[in-house]
Scaffold this motif. Structure first.
Motif, mmCIF file in Angstrom:
data_model
loop_
_atom_site.group_PDB
_atom_site.id
_atom_site.type_symbol
_atom_site.label_atom_id
_atom_site.label_comp_id
_atom_site.label_asym_id
_atom_site.label_seq_id
_atom_site.Cartn_x
_atom_site.Cartn_y
_atom_site.Cartn_z
ATOM 1 N N GLN A 282 0.818 -1.207 0.000
ATOM 2 C CA GLN A 282 0.000 0.000 0.000
ATOM 3 C C GLN A 282 0.853 1.258 0.000
ATOM 4 O OE1 GLN A 282 -2.522 -0.581 3.456
ATOM 5 N NE2 GLN A 282 -3.134 -2.601 2.713
ATOM 6 N N GLY A 283 1.985 1.223 0.728
ATOM 7 C CA GLY A 283 2.883 2.384 0.731
ATOM 8 C C GLY A 283 3.502 2.636 -0.629
ATOM 9 N N ILE A 284 3.899 1.566 -1.334
ATOM 10 C CA ILE A 284 4.466 1.722 -2.678
ATOM 11 C C ILE A 284 3.446 2.334 -3.631
ATOM 12 C CG2 ILE A 284 5.309 0.431 -4.684
ATOM 13 C CD1 ILE A 284 6.606 -1.532 -2.732
ATOM 14 N N PHE A 285 2.221 1.849 -3.579
ATOM 15 C CA PHE A 285 1.194 2.371 -4.484
ATOM 16 C C PHE A 285 0.870 3.832 -4.144
ATOM 17 C CE2 PHE A 285 -2.875 2.665 -6.657
ATOM 18 C CZ PHE A 285 -2.628 1.929 -7.813
ATOM 19 N N THR A 286 0.924 4.185 -2.866
ATOM 20 C CA THR A 286 0.707 5.588 -2.475
ATOM 21 C C THR A 286 1.755 6.491 -3.113
ATOM 22 O OG1 THR A 286 -0.278 4.924 -0.373
ATOM 23 C CG2 THR A 286 0.542 7.179 -0.530
ATOM 24 N N MET A 287 3.017 6.071 -3.097
ATOM 25 C CA MET A 287 4.079 6.875 -3.698
ATOM 26 C C MET A 287 3.881 7.002 -5.207
ATOM 27 S SD MET A 287 5.755 7.857 -1.162
ATOM 28 C CE MET A 287 6.999 8.716 -2.132
ATOM 29 N N LEU A 288 3.383 5.946 -5.853
ATOM 30 C CA LEU A 288 3.121 6.033 -7.286
ATOM 31 C C LEU A 288 2.023 7.059 -7.588
ATOM 32 C CD1 LEU A 288 3.223 2.249 -8.304
ATOM 33 C CD2 LEU A 288 4.967 4.006 -8.725
ATOM 34 N N ILE A 289 0.977 7.087 -6.774
ATOM 35 C CA ILE A 289 -0.106 8.054 -6.983
ATOM 36 C C ILE A 289 0.395 9.468 -6.748
ATOM 37 C CG2 ILE A 289 -2.400 8.792 -6.234
ATOM 38 C CD1 ILE A 289 -3.022 5.965 -5.479
ATOM 39 N N ILE A 290 1.253 9.648 -5.726
ATOM 40 C CA ILE A 290 1.801 10.985 -5.465
ATOM 41 C C ILE A 290 2.625 11.455 -6.666
ATOM 42 C CG2 ILE A 290 3.448 12.261 -4.039
ATOM 43 C CD1 ILE A 290 2.504 10.672 -1.656
ATOM 44 N N ARG A 291 3.427 10.566 -7.242
ATOM 45 C CA ARG A 291 4.214 10.935 -8.411
ATOM 46 C C ARG A 291 3.309 11.347 -9.571
ATOM 47 N NH1 ARG A 291 9.152 12.449 -8.523
ATOM 48 N NH2 ARG A 291 9.345 11.604 -10.633
ATOM 49 N N PHE A 292 2.230 10.604 -9.762
ATOM 50 C CA PHE A 292 1.288 10.937 -10.828
ATOM 51 C C PHE A 292 0.603 12.274 -10.544
ATOM 52 C CE2 PHE A 292 -2.998 10.620 -12.728
ATOM 53 C CZ PHE A 292 -2.636 10.489 -14.063
ATOM 54 N N SER A 293 0.256 12.530 -9.271
ATOM 55 C CA SER A 293 -0.378 13.801 -8.905
ATOM 56 C C SER A 293 0.568 14.971 -9.132
ATOM 57 C CB SER A 293 -0.820 13.759 -7.435
ATOM 58 O OG SER A 293 -1.739 12.711 -7.213
ATOM 59 N N VAL A 294 1.842 14.774 -8.811
ATOM 60 C CA VAL A 294 2.844 15.822 -9.049
ATOM 61 C C VAL A 294 2.954 16.124 -10.542
ATOM 62 C CG1 VAL A 294 5.316 16.330 -8.950
ATOM 63 C CG2 VAL A 294 4.150 15.376 -6.959
ATOM 64 N N MET A 295 2.929 15.097 -11.368
ATOM 65 C CA MET A 295 3.000 15.293 -12.808
ATOM 66 C C MET A 295 1.798 16.092 -13.305
ATOM 67 S SD MET A 295 3.114 12.386 -15.803
ATOM 68 C CE MET A 295 1.391 11.939 -15.471
ATOM 69 N N LEU A 296 0.597 15.772 -12.806
ATOM 70 C CA LEU A 296 -0.593 16.530 -13.183
ATOM 71 C C LEU A 296 -0.484 17.986 -12.745
ATOM 72 C CD1 LEU A 296 -3.526 14.068 -12.393
ATOM 73 C CD2 LEU A 296 -2.660 14.740 -14.639
ATOM 74 N N PHE A 297 0.030 18.212 -11.554
ATOM 75 C CA PHE A 297 0.147 19.578 -11.046
ATOM 76 C C PHE A 297 1.121 20.398 -11.889
ATOM 77 C CE2 PHE A 297 1.754 22.886 -8.265
ATOM 78 C CZ PHE A 297 0.594 23.378 -7.684
#
Length: 399
Positions: free
Chosen positions: A361-376
């Protein structure tokens, strides 16, 4: 990596301090206390009503003559103590103490609390530990009254251990309760991540921070700051609820014990709430990166909230299918994994699986954060590959 973590800590400390010491946070803490108070009061009233309407039944497996004496003694005592103070008696024919293990099957519509066998001079009360403690004294009083002698009656007891099926049912209730608490807290608290990010986007604060700190650190810091705020709120609410419950009183032994035990189960509840919050919060950060106004936030967050409810219902329906493919999918799918794993903690006593689930779950959270940063970066900071292509096209065309 170290610099990113250090910068994230700075952002988290800044946001956490600003939220905790604000006036609005005090009113935020007060909000859920009113439903808790209503639930506690309603629970107390419900318990009182249950006590008023509940009339436990004691099965009587004595000789016909002694059964008549016991029934007459109950009627005599009811005149002074009240009928609700004494258990109802029901005559059992062809009963032997060896049949006590089918206590719950003797009557499918009204279960027996215990069974009295032997003789009035040497009675034996068979039942669960709680029921025997509750009714042993009053049944003894009825036996002494029936014999009409001052000599005390020594009652033997036979405690029925909890069966495997009833233990599984109790653990299932604990699993479902843990899932319900997780989804309720997650849905109440995760939405605050959106409002915090949109507010700073409106005030252009986020752009100032982005000029000095990597966006990954900003998002990570904000996420953990909001998680810290949520844990503070949960601590206040749970402490208040437990304190009120202790003052009112209650049968804490009646709570179904999870397979891993209460201390570890509570710890896993905190960890899985944190992971559910981080997963949903990181997704909300991505939504906040695309939204510019509160109205857009509400529009974009609605599908995510409905999707989270569907995920919860999926995990809730898989709780009774341990080891089956549908339950394994609920465990592996990141957004349903916290709910499925807290159900496993209530029903399975092996610990190692929770470590693996938390890491996943922690790994997948970091992947979503990276994707959110890219969108931002693409939607707000106007950087990234798409922005560079747009800038090059503008220079070539002069537009």
């Amino acid at each position: 990596m170290i610099e990113t973590v250090r910068a994230a800590f700075v952002i988290a400390r800044r946001d956490f301090t600003a939220i905790i010491f604000s006036k609005s946070f005090f009113f935020f803490l007060l909000g859920p206390l009113f439903p808790i108070a209503i639930i506690v009061v309603a629970g107390g009233l419900g318990s009182q009503v249950a006590r008023d309407i509940d009339n436990p039944v004691i099965g009587v497996a004595l000789s016909p003559a002694e059964t008549e004496m016991l029934v007459a003694a109950r009627a005599q005592l009811s005149a002074s103590l009240g009928s609700k103070a004494l258990p109802e008696l029901r005559v059992l024919n062809d009963f032997t103490p060896q049949q006590a293990d089918i206590l719950s099957k003797l009557d499918s519509t009204k279960s027996l609390s215990a069974i009295l066998s032997g003789t009035l001079a040497a009675p034996m009360l068979t039942g669960s530990e709680g029921d025997i403690k509750k009714w042993q004294g009053k049944v003894t009083l009825m036996a002494e009254t029936a014999l009409s002698r001052p000599a005390p009656v020594t009652m033997e007891t036979r405690i029925i251990p909890q069966t495997g099926s009833s233990s599984e049912r109790d653990q299932l209730l604990t699993a479902q309760g843990g899932q319900a608490i997780l989804i309720l807290l997650t849905m109440i608290l995760a939405g605050m991540v959106l409002s915090n990010l949109v507010e700073e986007k409106t005030n252009k604060i986020i752009e100032i921070l982005a000029a000095a700190i990597p966006m990954d650190a900003i998002f990570l810091g904000k996420l953990f700051a909001m998680l810290g705020m949520a844990l503070v709120g949960i601590t206040v609410w749970s402490t208040t609820g437990v304190t009120v419950a202790l003052l009112i009183g209650g049968n804490w032994d009646a709570l179904p014990v999870p397979a891993v035990g209460w201390p570890l189960f509570v710890l896993l509840m905190i960890l899985y709430f944190s992971m559910a919050y981080l997963l949903l919060g990181s997704l909300f950060l991505g939504i906040g990166a695309m939204a510019t106004t509160v109205r857009e936030v509400q529009t974009l967050s609605m599908p995510v909230t409905m999707g989270q409810l569907l995920v919860f219902f999926f995990a809730y329906s898989a709780v009774t299918k341990l080891g089956e493919p549908v339950e394994w999918f609920a465990v592996l799918f990141p957004f349903s994994s916290p709910f499925a794993m807290i159900a496993r903690a209530a029903q399975m006593d092996n610990i190692w699986q929770h470590g693996l689930a938390l890491v996943w779950q922690g790994i997948f959270t970091m992947l979503i954060i990276r994707f959110s940063v890219m969108l931002f970066r693409r939607n707000v900071m106007k950087s990234g590959q798409a922005a560079r292509k747009k800038s090059l096209f503008a220079r070539v065309t002069g537009k």
